[in-house]
Structures are given as structure tokens and as C-alpha cells.
Design a protein around this motif. Structure first.
Motif, PDB file in Angstrom:
ATOM      1  N   ALA A 182       0.745  -1.295  -0.108  1.00 35.47           N
ATOM      2  CA  ALA A 182       0.010  -0.108   0.053  1.00 35.47           C
ATOM      3  C   ALA A 182       0.715   1.386  -0.094  1.00 35.47           C
ATOM      4  N   LEU A 183       1.682   1.281   0.700  1.00 32.57           N
ATOM      5  CA  LEU A 183       2.777   2.399   0.754  1.00 32.57           C
ATOM      6  C   LEU A 183       3.619   2.707  -0.650  1.00 32.57           C
ATOM      7  N   ALA A 184       3.791   1.578  -1.027  1.00 34.96           N
ATOM      8  CA  ALA A 184       4.730   1.565  -2.335  1.00 34.96           C
ATOM      9  C   ALA A 184       3.935   2.397  -3.492  1.00 34.96           C
ATOM     10  N   LYS A 185       2.456   2.252  -3.382  1.00 30.74           N
ATOM     11  CA  LYS A 185       1.705   2.867  -4.377  1.00 30.74           C
ATOM     12  C   LYS A 185       1.657   4.303  -4.129  1.00 30.74           C
ATOM     13  N   LEU A 186       1.967   4.668  -3.061  1.00 32.65           N
ATOM     14  CA  LEU A 186       1.862   6.266  -2.622  1.00 32.65           C
ATOM     15  C   LEU A 186       3.130   7.076  -2.801  1.00 32.65           C
ATOM     16  N   ALA A 187       4.315   6.240  -3.151  1.00 32.03           N
ATOM     17  CA  ALA A 187       5.296   6.718  -3.362  1.00 32.03           C
ATOM     18  C   ALA A 187       5.705   7.505  -4.524  1.00 32.03           C
ATOM     19  N   LEU A 188       6.425   8.606  -4.595  1.00 32.71           N
ATOM     20  CA  LEU A 188       6.482   9.414  -5.824  1.00 32.71           C
ATOM     21  C   LEU A 188       7.887   8.850  -6.532  1.00 32.71           C
ATOM     22  N   PRO A 189       7.865   9.129  -7.913  1.00 32.73           N
ATOM     23  CA  PRO A 189       9.188   8.476  -8.516  1.00 32.73           C
ATOM     24  C   PRO A 189      10.315   9.622  -8.304  1.00 32.73           C
ATOM     25  N   CYS A 190      11.351   9.284  -8.410  1.00 31.98           N
ATOM     26  CA  CYS A 190      12.484  10.247  -8.161  1.00 31.98           C
ATOM     27  C   CYS A 190      12.706  11.497  -9.275  1.00 31.98           C
ATOM     28  N   ASP A 191      12.019  11.195 -10.393  1.00 36.70           N
ATOM     29  CA  ASP A 191      11.945  12.348 -11.219  1.00 36.70           C
ATOM     30  C   ASP A 191      10.870  13.169 -11.217  1.00 36.70           C
ATOM     31  N   ASP A 192      10.169  13.046 -10.251  1.00 38.10           N
ATOM     32  CA  ASP A 192       9.040  13.872 -10.051  1.00 38.10           C
ATOM     33  C   ASP A 192       9.794  15.275  -9.561  1.00 38.10           C
ATOM     34  N   ALA A 193       9.401  16.261 -10.393  1.00 35.82           N
ATOM     35  CA  ALA A 193      10.170  17.611  -9.910  1.00 35.82           C
ATOM     36  C   ALA A 193       9.652  18.322  -8.665  1.00 35.82           C
ATOM     37  N   ALA A 198       9.564  11.368  -2.293  1.00 34.57           N
ATOM     38  CA  ALA A 198       8.475  11.648  -1.321  1.00 34.57           C
ATOM     39  C   ALA A 198       7.135  10.520  -1.199  1.00 34.57           C
ATOM     40  N   PHE A 199       6.228  10.598  -0.428  1.00 29.19           N
ATOM     41  CA  PHE A 199       5.165   9.938  -0.196  1.00 29.19           C
ATOM     42  C   PHE A 199       4.012  10.808  -0.284  1.00 29.19           C
ATOM     43  N   ALA A 200       2.974  10.335  -0.894  1.00 26.57           N
ATOM     44  CA  ALA A 200       1.769  11.214  -0.660  1.00 26.57           C
ATOM     45  C   ALA A 200       0.833  10.796   0.539  1.00 26.57           C
ATOM     46  N   ASP A 244      15.554   5.171  -8.617  1.00 28.70           N
ATOM     47  CA  ASP A 244      14.345   4.401  -9.214  1.00 28.70           C
ATOM     48  C   ASP A 244      15.135   3.382 -10.024  1.00 28.70           C
ATOM     49  N   SER A 245      14.421   2.343 -10.299  1.00 30.05           N
ATOM     50  CA  SER A 245      14.870   1.238 -10.883  1.00 30.05           C
ATOM     51  C   SER A 245      13.840   0.539 -11.896  1.00 30.05           C
ATOM     52  N   SER A 246      14.119  -0.141 -12.727  1.00 30.96           N
ATOM     53  CA  SER A 246      12.803  -0.641 -13.774  1.00 30.96           C
ATOM     54  C   SER A 246      12.042  -1.560 -13.034  1.00 30.96           C
ATOM     55  N   ALA A 247      12.617  -2.420 -11.768  1.00 35.52           N
ATOM     56  CA  ALA A 247      11.986  -3.141 -11.112  1.00 35.52           C
ATOM     57  C   ALA A 247      11.160  -2.442  -9.963  1.00 35.52           C
ATOM     58  N   PRO A 248      10.243  -3.085  -9.285  1.00 32.01           N
ATOM     59  CA  PRO A 248       9.718  -2.517  -8.223  1.00 32.01           C
ATOM     60  C   PRO A 248      10.721  -2.372  -7.195  1.00 32.01           C
ATOM     61  N   LEU A 249      10.635  -1.213  -6.354  1.00 30.68           N
ATOM     62  CA  LEU A 249      11.827  -1.247  -5.124  1.00 30.68           C
ATOM     63  C   LEU A 249      11.375  -1.748  -4.190  1.00 30.68           C
ATOM     64  N   ALA A 250      12.165  -2.106  -3.314  1.00 30.89           N
ATOM     65  CA  ALA A 250      12.429  -2.853  -2.073  1.00 30.89           C
ATOM     66  C   ALA A 250      11.777  -1.967  -0.988  1.00 30.89           C
ATOM     67  N   PRO A 251      11.156  -2.269   0.088  1.00 35.83           N
ATOM     68  CA  PRO A 251      10.914  -1.442   1.137  1.00 35.83           C
ATOM     69  C   PRO A 251      11.901  -0.327   1.495  1.00 35.83           C
ATOM     70  N   SER A 252      13.159  -1.337   1.884  1.00 32.71           N
ATOM     71  CA  SER A 252      14.374  -0.303   2.249  1.00 32.71           C
ATOM     72  C   SER A 252      14.816   0.850   1.363  1.00 32.71           C
ATOM     73  N   GLU A 253      14.467   0.499   0.077  1.00 34.25           N
ATOM     74  CA  GLU A 253      14.847   1.420  -1.075  1.00 34.25           C
ATOM     75  C   GLU A 253      13.887   2.764  -0.958  1.00 34.25           C
ATOM     76  N   LEU A 254      12.703   2.219  -1.018  1.00 30.18           N
ATOM     77  CA  LEU A 254      11.624   3.358  -0.881  1.00 30.18           C
ATOM     78  C   LEU A 254      11.798   4.207   0.602  1.00 30.18           C
ATOM     79  N   ALA A 255      12.050   3.640   1.466  1.00 24.79           N
ATOM     80  CA  ALA A 255      12.238   4.262   2.715  1.00 24.79           C
ATOM     81  C   ALA A 255      13.340   5.279   2.472  1.00 24.79           C
ATOM     82  N   ARG A 256      14.658   4.644   1.963  1.00 22.97           N
ATOM     83  CA  ARG A 256      15.496   5.413   1.754  1.00 22.97           C
ATOM     84  C   ARG A 256      15.261   6.722   0.949  1.00 22.97           C
ATOM     85  N   ASN A 257      14.471   6.398  -0.177  1.00 25.72           N
ATOM     86  CA  ASN A 257      14.219   7.682  -1.041  1.00 25.72           C
ATOM     87  C   ASN A 257      13.532   8.647  -0.284  1.00 25.72           C
ATOM     88  N   GLY A 258      12.554   8.174   0.712  1.00 26.29           N
ATOM     89  CA  GLY A 258      11.738   9.190   1.572  1.00 26.29           C
ATOM     90  C   GLY A 258      12.528   9.971   2.295  1.00 26.29           C
TER      91      GLY A 258
END
Length: 415
Positions: A182-193, A198-200, A244-258
Motif C-alpha cells: 500500500a505504501l509503495a503505491k503512494l511513493a513519488l518517482p525520483c524524477d518528480d520535480a 516523497a510519499f503522498a 529508481d529502477s525498472s523493477a519494483p523498489l524494495a521497502p528499504s529503498e523506498l524508505a531511503r528515497n523518502g
């Protein structure tokens, strides 16, 4: 609830008051419209945040080695419904909960975290967690109320409750989906200006995502499987760039991006700013404290030092005005960074929190043991990084339900 406010009104109230409150609760009124029950912390109207602020207060006391007053704990346990859920506030706990009472995930999850830390309330927490699992959405997340669309803050506070009771949030699934999904669906891609990484809080009506700092702080903790109280994570040597990566990001990667988004957001002035138009330089104290906790949990204590120092210098007036949940947020921030909440910018946050409710009991051996463990955790943190963690807490959207930004509080956050 019998009072609804627009998102703009609630967001404005959050900026002015800055208190951590549950996700959809309106900001407590300075003049209570209901009598303040014996045992409850704070003097503001508890209609929308009674259980939330009590839970944070008791949890903050426990984590600092203080044994809360028996009456304060009894008030919280007395708020639970027979099905395990908690509402924001029940003026008459002797009256059975019915279909007209709006129970919610934020109050329930906060109560679970507090009661689990206090110990001796296994039956209550088991029943509450059972209820939370019963209202999990098919996307793996939770909304503020049962059946409501999943949001980052509610999903994360529930993940914290699961972790507090010894469960792995990533293993709690509905239709094959976990909170991480559910959280992954709310993550903004890194190229979002406007907010890469971040997360919505939730998608808007068109499905678009907008960066939300409070939702991001909550999501980082949720993805890391952490609750309100956490120690600093292992210092990270990974690049601090959103990836970002072409494959779905792992939770740890999403947390790092946030975390990267949060670090860049507080790296300038040292605090998160208000979302109100025309008030870009107005601080949001509660969300800043939440960001400190999230960054510390990620192991980015260096990035969290500046906002922690800013809070030490500037948050006392805010906390005094906002009450017990605000003091608790600051205590969590201090704890996460290995700082002493009894010497926080010249203030004793523990004493100030204790003064907002019934006098706590004398410290017990159990509390002392927890305090020793905290000192041990602090020592480990010191050796690595030096000494320095609803709604509101959250922003909730729904049919007929107002929105409110936290701190962590988030019911918005509330904050």
C-alpha cells in the motif's frame, strides 16, 4: 464525528496549533466543550484526540523510565470497545459502543503501542490488533476509518502497532497485499520535480500523487517496521540520492528515497514549513519532530542533527500551547537521536509532560530496567554517531470527513 471541517480549515488549524492529533480529528478546542475526565492528560477538548494524546503521553513516559499514574492507564483501557477498537474519545465509557460511534485505526493503533510498552495488557492489545487486521484493505493498507481508502499515515501507525506487539508488518496481508504494498503505491518517482522520493498522503481524485512531508515521515517508519519510539538505525554508507529502477523498489529503498526527501526538506532552514499558501516560512513543529524520528530510524542521524537542534531552540512555546502529544513527539525525537529529553534546549520535557496530567507513580524496577536499556541503546548510538525521535499527525481525505495534517500526527496529522 458530528463536526466536519474543510481540508483548508483543518490544515490552517494544524499550522497554528501544531499539535499531534489523529488523522481525521479536528484540532482540539482550547476551551473544552466536554468535561475533562479524571486521569486524562491535557486540558483541551478531548473529543477528537483524547485517546491519541493519552496514548502518546503514556508511551513517552514509559520510554523515559516513568511509571504512569494508574488512573491514567485505566482511563485509556476503559476507552476500548468490546470488539477491540478505540474511538477518538468516549465521554461515557460505561455505555457500550454502538454503530453510531466512529471508531478509527489511528486511535486504536496508538493505544496498542502505548499499552504494549506498558506491559500487562496482552488481552487488550490482542483484541485491538485483531480488529485492525479485520479492517485491513485489499491493497494491504488502512484508512482512518474502516472501509476508508488507505492513506500513508494510517497504514504506518498500524504497522507500528503490529511491530509493537511482536509481529512483522510485512507479513500481515489481505488479498496477498501487505502494508508495504500500500505504501509503495503512494511513493513519488525520483524524477518528480515537485517531490521525488516523497510519499503522498493519498492520491487525489484524478489519481495524482502530491508530496507530503508528514506522510513521508510516517511512511519511512512504516516501511522500516518502526513505531513512534525507535532508536537510531545503523549509520548508512549508501549514497544519499533518490534512486529508481525498472523493477519494483524494495521497502528499504523506498524508505531511503523518502528519507532523502526529508533530509533535503529540512537541510536549509532546519525545519519543515507550513503548507499554507503565503506562509512558506512558517514552521511546522510537529512534522519536523516526526522527520527527525524518521531520519534517525533510517540511520541518517547526521541529517537529523540540524532539525533536532532547531527543535531544541524553538519548540518550547509550541509544546506548551499544544499539550501532551506535542511533548511526547519531542521526547520521541530526542530518544531516537540519543539526546536527553530532560535537558532539551534547557527544558525538562519529561517533567513538563508529567505536569499535564495526573502525577505518575514512583519509578518501578521494570521502568528502571527499561531506562537501563535506553541508556545501553544510547551508548551504542553514541559510539557510532554521537549523542544528540496521527492526525495533526496525518492528512485524511474521505467522503464527509475533513482533512488534517499532523505530527505524527499525526489524524491529522492531525499532528
Amino acid at each position: 464525528m458530528n463536526i466536519r471541517r474543510s481540508a483548508a480549515t483543518l490544515a490552517a488549524a494544524t499550522v497554528v496549533l501544531g499539535a499531534a492529533v489523529p488523522a481525521v480529528a479536528a484540532t482540539p478546542s482550547p476551551t473544552p466543550t466536554v468535561a475533562i475526565p479524571e486521569g486524562l492528560y491535557g486540558t483541551a477538548d478531548p473529543t477528537y484526540d483524547g485517546v491519541w494524546r493519552q496514548s502518546l503521553a503514556l508511551l513517552a513516559q514509559r520510554t523515559t523510565g516513568v511509571t504512569p499514574a494508574a488512573g491514567a492507564v485505566a482511563w485509556l483501557t476503559g476507552q476500548q470497545c468490546a470488539n477491540g477498537a478505540f474511538a477518538a474519545f468516549r465521554a461515557d465509557p460505561a455505555k457500550a459502543c454502538d454503530a453510531k460511534l466512529m471508531v478509527d485505526t489511528n486511535s486504536t493503533a496508538a493505544a496498542v503501542q502505548a499499552l504494549a510498552a506498558l506491559g500487562g495488557h496482552g488481552a487488550a492489545t490482542d483484541k485491538a490488533v485483531g480488529w485492525l487486521k479485520s479492517v485491513q484493505n485489499a491493497d494491504g493498507g488502512w484508512g482512518y476509518t474502516p472501509g476508508g481508502a488507505s492513506d500513508a499515515n494510517s497504514t504506518s501507525v498500524v504497522a507500528g502497532a503490529l511491530a509493537a506487539t511482536g509481529q512483522q508488518p510485512s507479513q500481515v496481508k489481505k488479498a496477498g497485499k501487505s502494508p508495504n504494498d500500500a505504501l509503495a503505491k503512494l511513493a513519488l518517482p525520483c524524477d518528480d520535480a515537485a517531490g521525488g522520493g516523497a510519499f503522498a498522503y493519498q492520491p487525489d481524485k484524478k489519481g495524482a500523487l502530491a508530496a507530503n512531508a508528514d506522510a513521508t515521515a510516517a511512511a519511512v517508519l512504516g516501511l522500516l517496521g518502526k513505531g513512534f519510539v525507535t532508536n537510531a538505525g545503523k549509520p548508512s554508507t549508501a549514497p544519499h540520492a533518490c534512486g529508481d529502477s525498472s523493477a519494483p523498489l524494495a521497502p528499504s529503498e523506498l524508505a531511503r528515497n523518502g528519507s532523502q526527501y526529508l533530509a533535503s526538506s529540512v537541510g536549509g532552514a532546519g525545519y519543515l514549513k507550513s503548507v499554507l499558501p503565503g506562509a512558506q516560512d512558517q514552521p511546522d513543529y510537529g512534522n519536523t519532530a516526526d522527520a527527525v524520528v524518521a531520519l534517525a530510524a533510517q540511520g541518517w542521524t547526521e541529517q537529523a542533527r540540524k532539525p533536532l537542534a532547531w527543535l531544541q531552540q524553538h519548540s518550547q512555546a509550541w509544546a506548551k500551547q499544544s499539550g501532551p502529544a506535542a511533548y511526547a513527539q519531542l521526547i520521541f525525537a530526542a530518544r531516537a537521536m540519543g539526546a536527553d529529553p530532560r535537558h532539551f534546549g534547557g527544558a525538562d520535557l519529561v517533567a513538563l509532560l508529567n505536569a499535564t496530567g495526573p502525577a505518575p507513580q514512583a519509578a518501578t524496577k521494570a521502568a528502571g530496567a527499561d531506562d537501563d536499556a535506553a541508556k545501553s541503546d544510547k551508548s551504542e548510538s553514541d559510539s557510532a554517531v554521537g549523542v544528540w525521535w496521527i492526525v495533526g499527525v496525518f492528512l485524511v481525505a474521505g467522503v464527509g470527513i475533513g482533512l488534517l495534517l499532523s505530527g505524527r500526527g499525526r489524524k491529522r496529522r492531525q499532528p
